[in-house]
Scaffold this motif. Structure first.
Motif, PDB file in Angstrom:
ATOM      1  N   ALA A  61       0.830  -1.205   0.000  1.00  0.00           N
ATOM      2  CA  ALA A  61       0.000   0.000   0.000  1.00  0.00           C
ATOM      3  C   ALA A  61       0.864   1.255   0.000  1.00  0.00           C
ATOM      4  O   ALA A  61       0.556   2.243  -0.684  1.00  0.00           O
ATOM      5  CB  ALA A  61      -0.926  -0.001   1.218  1.00  0.00           C
ATOM      6  N   LYS A  62       1.955   1.201   0.762  1.00  0.00           N
ATOM      7  CA  LYS A  62       2.864   2.349   0.815  1.00  0.00           C
ATOM      8  C   LYS A  62       3.524   2.573  -0.541  1.00  0.00           C
ATOM      9  O   LYS A  62       3.662   3.714  -1.003  1.00  0.00           O
ATOM     10  CB  LYS A  62       3.925   2.109   1.890  1.00  0.00           C
ATOM     11  N   ARG A  63       3.925   1.506  -1.196  1.00  0.00           N
ATOM     12  CA  ARG A  63       4.558   1.639  -2.513  1.00  0.00           C
ATOM     13  C   ARG A  63       3.569   2.201  -3.534  1.00  0.00           C
ATOM     14  O   ARG A  63       3.945   2.976  -4.417  1.00  0.00           O
ATOM     15  CB  ARG A  63       5.125   0.294  -2.966  1.00  0.00           C
ATOM     16  N   ALA A  64       2.295   1.821  -3.414  1.00  0.00           N
ATOM     17  CA  ALA A  64       1.278   2.381  -4.296  1.00  0.00           C
ATOM     18  C   ALA A  64       1.104   3.878  -4.042  1.00  0.00           C
ATOM     19  O   ALA A  64       0.879   4.661  -4.976  1.00  0.00           O
ATOM     20  CB  ALA A  64      -0.052   1.654  -4.095  1.00  0.00           C
ATOM     21  N   GLU A  65       1.239   4.284  -2.774  1.00  0.00           N
ATOM     22  CA  GLU A  65       1.166   5.710  -2.439  1.00  0.00           C
ATOM     23  C   GLU A  65       2.302   6.478  -3.103  1.00  0.00           C
ATOM     24  O   GLU A  65       2.106   7.606  -3.580  1.00  0.00           O
ATOM     25  CB  GLU A  65       1.229   5.895  -0.923  1.00  0.00           C
ATOM     26  N   PHE A  66       3.492   5.886  -3.134  1.00  0.00           N
ATOM     27  CA  PHE A  66       4.631   6.557  -3.765  1.00  0.00           C
ATOM     28  C   PHE A  66       4.361   6.783  -5.252  1.00  0.00           C
ATOM     29  O   PHE A  66       4.686   7.838  -5.796  1.00  0.00           O
ATOM     30  CB  PHE A  66       5.907   5.734  -3.591  1.00  0.00           C
ATOM     31  N   THR A  67       3.770   5.795  -5.907  1.00  0.00           N
ATOM     32  CA  THR A  67       3.466   5.930  -7.330  1.00  0.00           C
ATOM     33  C   THR A  67       2.495   7.078  -7.568  1.00  0.00           C
ATOM     34  O   THR A  67       2.700   7.912  -8.464  1.00  0.00           O
ATOM     35  CB  THR A  67       2.877   4.619  -7.880  1.00  0.00           C
ATOM     36  N   GLN A  68       1.438   7.134  -6.749  1.00  0.00           N
ATOM     37  CA  GLN A  68       0.460   8.204  -6.895  1.00  0.00           C
ATOM     38  C   GLN A  68       1.060   9.565  -6.557  1.00  0.00           C
ATOM     39  O   GLN A  68       0.796  10.570  -7.235  1.00  0.00           O
ATOM     40  CB  GLN A  68      -0.752   7.928  -6.000  1.00  0.00           C
ATOM     41  N   ALA A  69       1.883   9.592  -5.508  1.00  0.00           N
ATOM     42  CA  ALA A  69       2.530  10.857  -5.131  1.00  0.00           C
ATOM     43  C   ALA A  69       3.453  11.339  -6.237  1.00  0.00           C
ATOM     44  O   ALA A  69       3.549  12.544  -6.505  1.00  0.00           O
ATOM     45  CB  ALA A  69       3.313  10.674  -3.832  1.00  0.00           C
ATOM     46  N   GLY A  70       4.134  10.399  -6.898  1.00  0.00           N
ATOM     47  CA  GLY A  70       5.016  10.767  -8.000  1.00  0.00           C
ATOM     48  C   GLY A  70       4.255  11.419  -9.135  1.00  0.00           C
ATOM     49  O   GLY A  70       4.670  12.459  -9.670  1.00  0.00           O
ATOM     50  N   HIS A  71       3.130  10.826  -9.524  1.00  0.00           N
ATOM     51  CA  HIS A  71       2.296  11.411 -10.581  1.00  0.00           C
ATOM     52  C   HIS A  71       1.880  12.833 -10.204  1.00  0.00           C
ATOM     53  O   HIS A  71       1.907  13.750 -11.041  1.00  0.00           O
ATOM     54  CB  HIS A  71       1.049  10.561 -10.813  1.00  0.00           C
ATOM     55  N   LYS A  72       1.503  13.013  -8.942  1.00  0.00           N
ATOM     56  CA  LYS A  72       1.016  14.313  -8.477  1.00  0.00           C
ATOM     57  C   LYS A  72       2.124  15.362  -8.509  1.00  0.00           C
ATOM     58  O   LYS A  72       1.937  16.481  -9.020  1.00  0.00           O
ATOM     59  CB  LYS A  72       0.456  14.168  -7.066  1.00  0.00           C
ATOM     60  N   SER A  75       3.197  16.330 -12.062  1.00  0.00           N
ATOM     61  CA  SER A  75       2.187  17.195 -12.669  1.00  0.00           C
ATOM     62  C   SER A  75       2.289  18.615 -12.140  1.00  0.00           C
ATOM     63  O   SER A  75       2.170  19.588 -12.899  1.00  0.00           O
ATOM     64  CB  SER A  75       0.791  16.630 -12.401  1.00  0.00           C
ATOM     65  N   GLU A  76       2.549  18.761 -10.827  1.00  0.00           N
ATOM     66  CA  GLU A  76       2.669  20.085 -10.225  1.00  0.00           C
ATOM     67  C   GLU A  76       3.911  20.823 -10.715  1.00  0.00           C
ATOM     68  O   GLU A  76       3.851  22.024 -11.010  1.00  0.00           O
ATOM     69  CB  GLU A  76       2.717  19.965  -8.701  1.00  0.00           C
ATOM     70  N   LEU A  77       5.032  20.114 -10.804  1.00  0.00           N
ATOM     71  CA  LEU A  77       6.299  20.775 -11.106  1.00  0.00           C
ATOM     72  C   LEU A  77       6.516  21.009 -12.596  1.00  0.00           C
ATOM     73  O   LEU A  77       7.182  21.980 -12.984  1.00  0.00           O
ATOM     74  CB  LEU A  77       7.460  19.950 -10.545  1.00  0.00           C
ATOM     75  N   TYR A  78       5.997  20.116 -13.425  1.00  0.00           N
ATOM     76  CA  TYR A  78       6.246  20.239 -14.859  1.00  0.00           C
ATOM     77  C   TYR A  78       5.052  20.779 -15.630  1.00  0.00           C
ATOM     78  O   TYR A  78       5.149  21.018 -16.838  1.00  0.00           O
ATOM     79  CB  TYR A  78       6.686  18.887 -15.435  1.00  0.00           C
ATOM     80  N   GLY A  79       3.912  20.978 -14.952  1.00  0.00           N
ATOM     81  CA  GLY A  79       2.772  21.620 -15.589  1.00  0.00           C
ATOM     82  C   GLY A  79       2.414  20.984 -16.913  1.00  0.00           C
ATOM     83  O   GLY A  79       2.274  19.768 -17.027  1.00  0.00           O
ATOM     84  N   MET A 100      11.996   7.260 -11.887  1.00  0.00           N
ATOM     85  CA  MET A 100      11.812   8.708 -11.794  1.00  0.00           C
ATOM     86  C   MET A 100      10.497   9.037 -11.114  1.00  0.00           C
ATOM     87  O   MET A 100      10.433   9.914 -10.247  1.00  0.00           O
ATOM     88  CB  MET A 100      11.862   9.322 -13.198  1.00  0.00           C
ATOM     89  N   ASN A 101       9.428   8.354 -11.485  1.00  0.00           N
ATOM     90  CA  ASN A 101       8.119   8.631 -10.888  1.00  0.00           C
ATOM     91  C   ASN A 101       8.035   8.121  -9.457  1.00  0.00           C
ATOM     92  O   ASN A 101       7.707   8.881  -8.532  1.00  0.00           O
ATOM     93  CB  ASN A 101       7.016   7.989 -11.724  1.00  0.00           C
ATOM     94  N   ASP A 102       8.345   6.842  -9.259  1.00  0.00           N
ATOM     95  CA  ASP A 102       8.091   6.216  -7.961  1.00  0.00           C
ATOM     96  C   ASP A 102       9.108   6.603  -6.894  1.00  0.00           C
ATOM     97  O   ASP A 102       8.738   6.783  -5.727  1.00  0.00           O
ATOM     98  CB  ASP A 102       8.073   4.690  -8.104  1.00  0.00           C
ATOM     99  N   PHE A 103      10.394   6.712  -7.296  1.00  0.00           N
ATOM    100  CA  PHE A 103      11.415   6.999  -6.282  1.00  0.00           C
ATOM    101  C   PHE A 103      11.786   8.473  -6.246  1.00  0.00           C
ATOM    102  O   PHE A 103      11.658   9.133  -5.213  1.00  0.00           O
ATOM    103  CB  PHE A 103      12.664   6.157  -6.531  1.00  0.00           C
ATOM    104  N   PHE A 104      12.263   9.010  -7.365  1.00  0.00           N
ATOM    105  CA  PHE A 104      12.727  10.407  -7.401  1.00  0.00           C
ATOM    106  C   PHE A 104      11.641  11.344  -6.879  1.00  0.00           C
ATOM    107  O   PHE A 104      11.870  12.112  -5.933  1.00  0.00           O
ATOM    108  CB  PHE A 104      13.116  10.760  -8.843  1.00  0.00           C
TER     109      PHE A 104
END
Length: 450
Positions: A61-72, A75-79, A100-104
């Motif tokens: 569940a935590k790893r899935a949160e990282f994936t979603q947080a990465g997308h968010k 999207s915020e930083l690169y518009g 890049m998405n999940d970890f960075f």
């Protein structure tokens, strides 16, 4: 690295948690060795507060949160550029897109305690000393998109001289003059441009669905030996292939892309997959930006269709990463595994999670037929000799031996230092090698990692 230059002694204690977060995010820009050295420095001075929010092992569940947080966060930083940015990362290599998405962004940049604006400005300070020109402009745009002003960005860039020296300051100033400042204002927030930035530029080397990859028969086989290899002392146990892999990894870490492209021409089509793996592992030692530029360079040179397997990458199960990381760490560090765990957890518990699950479990444990753990460790040595992180270099020298490499092979890779990093660094390594041999002769095993 020392406390005076890092300014830690001048940092108020109520800012220690935020300061530690900035040191932690340096992993994705400059690699783990330097990040650990920095954490060790501030720990010696004294850390009064820190944020611990990524316990080991992480749940599904935590790893899935990282994936979603990465997308968010992306999207915020690169518009309006976010979709194109992630498409490019995936085309460099499917693994890089996921990392890049999940970890960075999902695991590191989404951590609490520091705003994205401050994180972005600190990123500019961190990469001011690297030759990563595409990321320099991108970093400025990300800072502006996250709320920084042109004046704040310029103020951070003016610190380059103090941090990295006058030559790097001159380079930053030159790059700044080439930018169209009026077009930079506001960053990438204009939603009206979103529909115009979904596809790659027509002149882009990378093509959708990896259409730019070459048929193996189109890739010429080298007709002669790598010229730098002919200048080195011959080591019977060290193949030309392994030496070229080490050169490629080191030139990637050094940011010497022209030499990297030359190295790539000395690999046959059936060696491209292993060659990409050697480049991918450099993310652990020099960060994402130099890895991205290295991968783009070899794509420009030409990569075989057999080297990238998107379906296999997409089917990898993240639940296996913790066990794979632990297994590889125990193979490399053997009896030092326990002390390593304690030392790193003392610096910051979350870093141990990242090392096991990401660096060793997701990156260094990747399966590649024909590429041994010993070869990976030799490639790590080639990268690390230029980072002046000698205690960790010693650990990986021992690790290479633990994984089956011989002393002659380790010495042979270290002999390549002068070609990539220069003669002063070679002199340092030569002296360090003698110290390493004395330790072995006296059966002394140092467990100091930083």
């Amino acid at each position: 690295i020392n406390a005076e230059y890092m300014g830690w002694q001048q940092l108020p204690e109520n800012e220690h948690a935020a300061g530690t977060e900035i040191v932690l995010q340096n992993l994705v820009y400059n690699g783990m060795p330097r990040t650990l050295m920095a954490l060790n420095t501030i720990t010696e001075v004294g850390v009064k507060d820190r944020i611990v929010c990524d316990p080991y092992p992480s749940s599904s569940a935590k790893r899935a949160e990282f994936t979603q947080a990465g997308h968010k966060i992306v999207s915020e930083l690169y518009g309006y550029k976010s979709q194109r940015f992630m498409m490019r990362m995936r085309l460099l290599h499917p693994a890089v897109g996921r990392w890049m998405n999940d970890f960075f962004y999902g695991r590191v940049r989404s951590r609490p305690g520091v705003s994205q604006k401050v994180r972005s400005l600190c990123e500019l300070a961190a990469i001011g000393g690297q030759f990563v020109f595409p990321q320099f402009r991108g970093g400025i745009m990300v800072a502006l998109t996250s709320g920084a002003t042109i004046e704040e960005v310029r103020a951070v860039l003016d610190m380059t001289n103090e941090i990295w020296g006058p030559e790097r300051q001159a380079m930053v100033d030159s790059l700044w003059r080439d930018l169209n400042i009026r077009r930079l204002i506001g960053g990438w927030k204009d939603e009206r441009k979103a529909s115009l930035n979904l596809d790659l530029h027509p002149g882009e080397v990378l093509k959708p669905n990896w259409a730019h990859l070459l048929d193996p028969n189109e890739i010429p086989s080298p007709n002669w030996r790598h010229p730098d290899i002919t200048s080195l002392r011959q080591v019977v146990q060290l193949s030309d292939r392994t030496r070229v892999f080490a050169f490629a990894a080191a030139h990637s870490a050094a940011g010497n892309l022209s030499s990297l492209r030359r190295d790539w021409t000395f690999l046959t089509a059936d060696q491209h997959r292993a060659g990409l793996e050697m480049l991918l592992e450099t993310v652990a030692f020099c960060g994402f930006h130099r890895l991205s530029n290295a991968l783009r360079s070899v794509h420009e040179q030409g990569v075989s269709t057999t080297a990238i397997l998107p379906q296999k990458e997409d089917s990898l199960d993240s639940a296996s990463f913790p066990a794979s990381g632990e297994s590889l760490l125990q193979q490399i560090y053997t009896s030092s595994y326990g002390p390593l765990n304690k030392s790193i957890s003392k610096l910051h518990p979350d870093v141990w999670t990242w090392i096991v699950e990401f660096l060793y479990g997701q990156v260094l444990s990747r399966d590649c037929p024909g590429l041994s753990v010993a070869e990976r460790e030799l490639g790590a040595l080639a990268c690390m000799v230029g980072s002046v992180t000698f205690p960790q270099l010693r650990s990986h020298m021992r690790g290479a031996l633990n994984c089956g490499a011989s002393l002659e092979q380790v010495r042979g890779i270290l002999d390549q230092t002068s070609i990539v990093w220069g003669r002063p660094e070679q002199a340092n390594i030569d002296g360090y090698w003698l110290d390493f041999l004395r330790d072995r002769a006296g059966s002394q095993v140092r467990t100091t990692f930083f």
